[in-house]
Enzyme design. Structure first.
Site, PDB file in Angstrom:
ATOM      1  N   HIS A 154      15.589  14.446  64.461  1.00 42.98           N
ATOM      2  CA  HIS A 154      14.335  14.464  65.036  1.00 42.98           C
ATOM      3  C   HIS A 154      14.824  16.472  65.777  1.00 42.98           C
ATOM      4  O   HIS A 154      13.722  17.298  65.704  1.00 42.98           O
ATOM      5  CB  HIS A 154      13.022  13.559  65.997  1.00 42.98           C
ATOM      6  CG  HIS A 154      12.778  12.734  65.037  1.00 42.98           C
ATOM      7  ND1 HIS A 154      11.894  12.440  64.253  1.00 42.98           N
ATOM      8  CD2 HIS A 154      13.367  11.249  65.630  1.00 42.98           C
ATOM      9  CE1 HIS A 154      11.835  11.640  63.894  1.00 42.98           C
ATOM     10  NE2 HIS A 154      11.941  10.724  64.719  1.00 42.98           N
ATOM     11  N   ASP A 190      15.257   5.715  58.193  1.00 44.43           N
ATOM     12  CA  ASP A 190      14.597   5.368  59.298  1.00 44.43           C
ATOM     13  C   ASP A 190      13.092   5.028  59.171  1.00 44.43           C
ATOM     14  O   ASP A 190      12.715   5.488  58.535  1.00 44.43           O
ATOM     15  CB  ASP A 190      14.848   6.373  60.611  1.00 44.43           C
ATOM     16  CG  ASP A 190      14.623   6.475  62.350  1.00 44.43           C
ATOM     17  OD1 ASP A 190      15.045   5.151  62.953  1.00 44.43           O
ATOM     18  OD2 ASP A 190      13.137   6.647  62.201  1.00 44.43           O
ATOM     19  N   HIS A 192      10.709   7.029  60.926  1.00 44.81           N
ATOM     20  CA  HIS A 192      10.659   8.054  61.112  1.00 44.81           C
ATOM     21  C   HIS A 192      11.177   9.320  60.168  1.00 44.81           C
ATOM     22  O   HIS A 192      12.136   9.385  59.586  1.00 44.81           O
ATOM     23  CB  HIS A 192      10.385   8.473  62.748  1.00 44.81           C
ATOM     24  CG  HIS A 192       9.572   7.502  63.353  1.00 44.81           C
ATOM     25  ND1 HIS A 192      10.349   6.786  64.067  1.00 44.81           N
ATOM     26  CD2 HIS A 192       8.198   7.381  63.962  1.00 44.81           C
ATOM     27  CE1 HIS A 192       9.443   5.984  65.373  1.00 44.81           C
ATOM     28  NE2 HIS A 192       8.266   5.998  64.806  1.00 44.81           N
ATOM     29  N   ASP A 279      13.889   1.059  63.356  1.00 42.02           N
ATOM     30  CA  ASP A 279      12.518   0.753  63.678  1.00 42.02           C
ATOM     31  C   ASP A 279      11.383   0.736  62.425  1.00 42.02           C
ATOM     32  O   ASP A 279      10.356   0.471  62.569  1.00 42.02           O
ATOM     33  CB  ASP A 279      12.022   1.993  64.328  1.00 42.02           C
ATOM     34  CG  ASP A 279      12.667   3.055  63.137  1.00 42.02           C
ATOM     35  OD1 ASP A 279      13.117   3.042  62.903  1.00 42.02           O
ATOM     36  OD2 ASP A 279      12.561   4.188  63.894  1.00 42.02           O
TER      37      ASP A 279
HETATM   38 ZN   LIG Z   1      12.454   6.507  64.245  1.00 39.63          ZN
END
Ligand SMILES: [Zn+2]
Length: 336
Positions: A154, A190, A192, A279
């Site tokens: 991120h 991931d 996200h 995740d």
């Molecule tokens: Zn994540």
């Protein structure tokens, strides 16, 4: 599989984060370290590659901020971890005052990514861990696992967010390009969207970025990760997003992974980097996919079938009690 980790990465230990309107214990917690280490049979020592590979990706002013943010926060008389609380809304003037409060907002885009006392030391060694894994792969090892922690995907050139400060994957990809690789593919699995990695390489044709993730219409990071973000300039057509709804299981995930893999194959990279987040797991406390532990072996094997030199970098995964098993299952898929 050979793995890399430095104990200095554990120096990052923020206490709390702001989530859903409450201050809660930081999900990217120290317990993740022991959970994942227990799943790794062979951990090699991280080598120091210095600042140059980090400076090749991140802006000098942002690096300087990360190095001193916590000390400046303490010097301003604040307790605990350094938290942003005021942000420059679109169209406002750029940063003019070198005050830590203003800088935190300038360089952060959320309130889940505080700068703690040991953050800089940890993220510096985190990047070195990714680079050490890269060395192994560039040196002829088919596949290596960099146990990066905290996550990195991120983080952009000059911003932190999503528990990420330095973008380990981008640092490794850029370093590979400067040491002989002509083309690098980054396949992010991931939960996200890997927004920082996307931003860093958005206008580059020598780095193909692909991300499979929860639809940003419903999930963090909201402002990035939509299917129509496909790159710009020389990078047009070299970014691919595969947003999926909450509740996605392996059966529904796999066809998207195969589409991404087809694109990697067509690109013919010298190197594949896989930001792996556990995740997507059904039991993850902050995420909403339905992938089970045994599915990770199939996921790993599906990616390994590309038969490319591969660096796997750890990203998220917050179900601590299942985290070791989920990492082990994924890595097993590469070795089958
Ligand atoms: Zn994540």
């Amino acid at each position: 599989m050979i793995s890399y980790f430095s104990d200095r990465q554990a120096r990052h230990a923020p206490a709390m984060e702001l989530q859903n309107g409450e201050m809660v214990p930081h999900a990217e917690c120290h317990a993740r370290v022991d959970a994942i280490k227990s799943a790794l049979p062979r951990i090699a020592i991280t080598e120091d590659h210095g600042m140059a590979p980090i400076q090749a990706v991140h802006e000098a002013a942002y690096i300087d901020f990360l190095q001193r943010a916590h000390a400046d926060w303490v010097a301003a008389g604040r307790p605990g971890d350094a938290f942003p609380y005021v942000f420059p809304i679109r169209g406002r003037r750029p940063l003019a005052l070198a005050r830590i409060d203003a800088e935190l907002g300038q360089y952060a885009y959320d309130c889940g990514t505080p700068v703690a006392e040991g953050t800089w030391e940890a993220v510096y060694w985190n990047a070195q861990t990714a680079l050490s894994g890269l060395d192994a792969v560039l040196g002829g090892t088919a596949c290596a696992f960099a146990f990066c922690r905290p996550p990195g995907h991120h983080a952009g050139r000059d911003y932190m967010g999503g528990y990420s400060y330095l973008n380990n994957v981008a640092i490794a990809a850029e370093h590979a390009l400067r040491h002989g690789a002509k083309k690098v593919a980054v396949l992010d699995v991931d939960y996200h969207h890997g927004n920082g990695t996307q931003d860093i390489f958005y206008e580059r044709e020598e780095v193909l970025t692909l991300s499979l993730h929860a639809d940003p219409k419903s999930d963090y990071p909201f402002y990035w990760g939509h299917a129509d973000e496909t790159g710009a300039g020389a990078g047009a057509g070299y970014n691919h997003n595969f947003p999926m709804p909450r509740g996605t299981s392996w059966v529904a995930y796999k066809p998207n992974l195969l589409r991404a893999i087809d694109r990697v194959q067509a690109f013919q990279p010298d190197l594949l980097i896989v930001p792996y987040g556990a995740d997507t797991y059904a039991g993850d406390p902050i995420s909403f996919f339905n992938i089970e532990t045994e599915d990770y072996t199939a996921m790993g094997a599906t990616i390994a079938a590309l038969d490319l030199p591969t660096l796997i970098c750890m990203e998220g995964g917050y179900a601590v009690e299942s985290l070791g098993a989920n990492v082990a299952a994924f890595l097993t898929g590469f070795e089958a």
